[in-house]
Write an enzyme that holds these catalytic residues in place. Structure first.
Site, PDB file in Angstrom:
ATOM      1  N   ASN A 193       1.061  -1.119   0.023  1.00  0.00           N
ATOM      2  CA  ASN A 193       0.016  -0.199   0.040  1.00  0.00           C
ATOM      3  C   ASN A 193       0.965   1.333  -0.159  1.00  0.00           C
ATOM      4  O   ASN A 193       1.401   1.886   1.240  1.00  0.00           O
ATOM      5  CB  ASN A 193      -1.007   0.001   1.327  1.00  0.00           C
ATOM      6  CG  ASN A 193      -1.962  -0.883   1.250  1.00  0.00           C
ATOM      7  OD1 ASN A 193      -3.017  -1.059   0.225  1.00  0.00           O
ATOM      8  ND2 ASN A 193      -1.649  -2.215   1.967  1.00  0.00           N
ATOM      9  N   GLU A 194       1.096   1.606  -1.275  1.00  0.00           N
ATOM     10  CA  GLU A 194       2.061   2.942  -1.476  1.00  0.00           C
ATOM     11  C   GLU A 194       1.395   4.198  -0.778  1.00  0.00           C
ATOM     12  O   GLU A 194       0.136   4.205  -0.844  1.00  0.00           O
ATOM     13  CB  GLU A 194       2.444   2.773  -2.747  1.00  0.00           C
ATOM     14  CG  GLU A 194       3.380   1.622  -3.413  1.00  0.00           C
ATOM     15  CD  GLU A 194       4.785   1.493  -2.701  1.00  0.00           C
ATOM     16  OE1 GLU A 194       4.946   2.120  -1.619  1.00  0.00           O
ATOM     17  OE2 GLU A 194       5.636   0.700  -3.004  1.00  0.00           O
ATOM     18  N   PRO A 195       2.129   5.213  -0.869  1.00  0.00           N
ATOM     19  CA  PRO A 195       1.415   6.314  -0.589  1.00  0.00           C
ATOM     20  C   PRO A 195       0.297   6.772  -1.531  1.00  0.00           C
ATOM     21  O   PRO A 195       0.538   6.431  -2.694  1.00  0.00           O
ATOM     22  CB  PRO A 195       2.706   7.533  -0.797  1.00  0.00           C
ATOM     23  CG  PRO A 195       3.994   6.767  -0.545  1.00  0.00           C
ATOM     24  CD  PRO A 195       3.566   5.467  -0.823  1.00  0.00           C
ATOM     25  N   SER A 224      -2.542   5.253  -0.807  1.00  0.00           N
ATOM     26  CA  SER A 224      -3.629   4.345  -0.348  1.00  0.00           C
ATOM     27  C   SER A 224      -4.382   4.832   0.583  1.00  0.00           C
ATOM     28  O   SER A 224      -3.841   5.195   1.831  1.00  0.00           O
ATOM     29  CB  SER A 224      -2.906   2.874   0.240  1.00  0.00           C
ATOM     30  OG  SER A 224      -1.947   2.607  -1.001  1.00  0.00           O
TER      31      SER A 224
END
Ligand code: PGA
Length: 642
Positions: free
Chosen positions: A161-163, A165
């Protein structure tokens, strides 16, 4: 959440425990997982574990395997769900998370294959949505995840869950952040080989687990760990959403915890014991914040910035400023091997013996050069006997194209000169292997050896620039590295023995090493612990009693003057020599021009760090140098949180 946070933890929005080492942290986590497993087994129920991949949980899995082997912990009642998988990788791919889990855990315990769930990286694009919903449904059908293990990426991701998300995100397909891909570049032998997409549980999915355990080791995680624990809940730092979970516990080693307020500014948290190192830290950080030289700090400056107690205890800003100024002044020396025939009572290195035996450890080629090439050059210039030991060949860090270039050179040479034709078979073998392998395939033993030769040749050339004696440039090729791969190394007694025997043979007056704050499973982190273990084994020996062990900074962060115990200034000409030395490690230049301009090549970073340390000393009111290389004593490094 259970108990209220203590005074020290008042800035922390996730319950956090800091351990001296990752090993002690994982013992605790593993024990609590084992308790759950035993309890559930006794009740005839399953335990549902959420698992993570990457370097962080490797030691946890080793401890669980140990409990299985030595203490009869059975996985027969365990169901697992992994957080994520690279999209497009088949399960047997050496970098797939499925493969990782097999090698690191599943192959060593009695878990039933049907109880294992890792997202399928090969699902067709049109089926992804349905597949992800089904993954969530399976989790629910088990009654939900009892304990979810989490690492944190430098982007702040949990799972993938990258920035960006959101807190409500569910299991889905995502694009990987550039920094994440860069961090994975070594695993895949080049960033261009890192998959661009992944399937990951969402933040919302993760938050539904009954209990969360976030693990982080090493100072490269310190900044993002602070944001996750102390910062606002925000989707640019998805890990910050863990603050919402009523039963989330964060386990850190000291290096990963170093940016938390309780360690960074302990005086903001509560009354402190003003030890000399903490006093220095407070004065340097006050002067830095106010952009004032130390000698111009006033009583009011201290009082207005939460440091009134420091002045109360030390009398006045005047005497405190002078004391700290002198301490900082005494860290600076152009004589890293000691200044012969000089009063050394205020110097970091004793004058005697005038000519010292110096042993420098580099985890991989380039590490020590980044940290201390200027100092190495100086030590040689002052006639000290310098032995430079590269602990590993660094062969995993050589891109295929570098190997292709070297092979082509050898081909040409052997075509022209029949006398080297004996080498031809081997060359052909190497060429064949290179042609056959996909870019991200693992290298065979011969290819690794060959790539190691490339790095050794670069290392020798760079040592030549520094004036080192070629017969004292050693390559230990430690077995842990030759047998392992990134994120999955396993050091053994044979590694310690090789280091110990070298130390005993040389009996150095000074040892230089790096890696005290590095992630414990990284080459630097493992190398640091190996050398420390080897030195502990030498503890009673007479040479060891007189030996100074210095740590050099080779990471990304320039050290602040309060952390530095020896500052070796470099003139403009010496800095140029250092850069010349660094450029010889050409195989280590960034393979991605875009990222090189964003974050700088490692040598640019080293230059910037050395310049910025010099500027920091200057701003504090000390002499203005072109650049400074920084060192601290190993013994004190242990108590840097005091
Ligand atoms: P690492 O990765 O454990 O390899 O540092 C952590 C993560 O990306 O979640």
């Amino acid at each position: 959440m259970g108990s209220l946070p203590s005074e020290a933890e008042q800035y922390e929005r996730i319950r956090t425990t800091v351990f001296q080492s990752a090993e002690s942290a994982v013992r605790l986590v593993a024990a609590s997982i084992a308790r759950l497993m035993w309890k559930r087994a006794a009740e005839g129920r399953t335990a549902v574990l959420g698992l993570a991949t990457g370097s962080t949980p490797v030691k946890l899995y080793r401890e669980l395997i140990r409990l299985h082997r030595d203490e009869g912990l059975s996985f027969s009642n365990v169901v697992t769900f992994n957080l994520d998988e690279y999209y497009g990788l088949p399960p047997h791919h050496p970098e797939s998370y499925r493969h990782f889990m097999e090698v690191q855990l599943f192959d060593h315990v009695d878990i039933s294959p049907e109880n294992i769930h890792v997202p399928d990286g090969l699902i067709s694009r049109s089926e992804v949505f349905g597949y992800c919903q089904e993954y969530e449904r399976k989790i629910l059908a088990t009654g939900g995840i009892d304990v979810q293990i989490l690492g944190i990426g430098r982007t702040g991701h949990i799972g993938f869950n990258e920035p960006g998300s959101g807190v409500d995100s569910r299991t889905r397909m995502v694009a990987l952040d550039r920094l994440t891909r860069r961090d994975a570049a070594r695993d895949f032998r080049g960033e261009e080989n890192v998959p661009a997409y992944a399937i990951t549980m969402g933040v919302g999915t993760i938050l539904e687990a009954k209990e969360l355990a976030l693990l982080a080791w090493g100072e490269s995680k310190a900044a993002i760990v602070r944001e996750a624990i102390e910062g606002p809940q925000i989707d640019t730092v998805p890990a910050s959403f863990l603050q919402r979970h009523p039963n989330c516990q964060c386990y850190l080693d000291e290096a990963a915890a170093r940016e938390l307020t309780r360690f960074r500014f302990p005086w903001k948290v509560g009354p402190v014991d003003w030890t000399p190192s903490l006093t220095r830290k407070a004065v340097v950080s006050l002067a830095s914040d106010l952009h004032k030289p130390v000698l111009r700090l006033r009583d009011e400056d201290y009082a207005e910035n939460g440091l009134a107690t420091l002045i109360l205890e030390t009398g006045s800003a005047y005497s405190l400023n002078i004391r700290i100024f002198n301490e900082l002044q005494h860290t600076i020396t152009g004589w890293p091997g000691g200044k012969p025939n000089a009063d050394d009572s205020n110097r970091p290195v004793p004058a005697v013996p005038g000519q010292k035996r110096v042993l420098v450890f580099g985890p991989e080629p380039l590490d020590a050069e980044l940290g201390m090439a200027g100092t190495l050059h100086r030590l040689r210039g002052h006639q000290h006997e310098v032995t430079f030991a590269y602990l590993t060949s660094g062969n995993l860090g050589v891109p295929d194209n570098e190997a292709r270039m070297a092979i082509s050179l050898l081909h040409e040479l052997s075509a022209d000169r029949p006398m080297v034709s004996q080498g031809k078979d081997r060359l052909e073998l190497l060429s064949d292997e290179l042609e056959k392998k996909a870019a991200f395939d693992e290298d065979s033993r011969v290819l690794r050896q060959f790539k190691g030769l490339i790095r050794k040749a670069e290392a020798r050339a760079s040592c030549q620039v520094l004036g080192l004696d070629p017969s004292k440039v050693l390559f230990l090729d430690l077995p842990f590295y030759e047998k392992g791969r990134y994120r999955q190394f396993n050091a053994a007694d044979e590694d310690v023995t090789a280091v110990r025997e070298l130390c005993r043979r040389i009996q150095p007056h000074q040892i230089y090493l790096t890696g005290s704050g590095a992630e414990p499973g990284s080459v630097s982190g493992i190398s640091f612990r190996l050398v420390v273990s080897a030195l502990e084994e030498c503890a009673g020996e007479s040479w060891m009693k007189a030996c100074q062990v210095w740590l050099y900074a080779s990471g990304e962060r320039p050290w602040s003057p309060h952390e530095i115990e020896m500052a070796v200034p470099l003139s403009p000409a010496e800095l140029a020599v250092k850069l010349d030395c660094l450029y010889h490690h050409r195989s280590q230049r960034s393979q991605t021009p875009f990222l090189a301009t964003q974050s700088g090549e490692s040598w640019q970073q080293a230059e910037n760090n050395n310049r910025s340390t010099a500027q920091h000393y200057d701003r504090l009111g000390l002499a203005e140098y072109e650049a400074i290389e920084s060192f601290r004593c190993h013994k004190d490094a242990e108590s840097r949180f005091s």
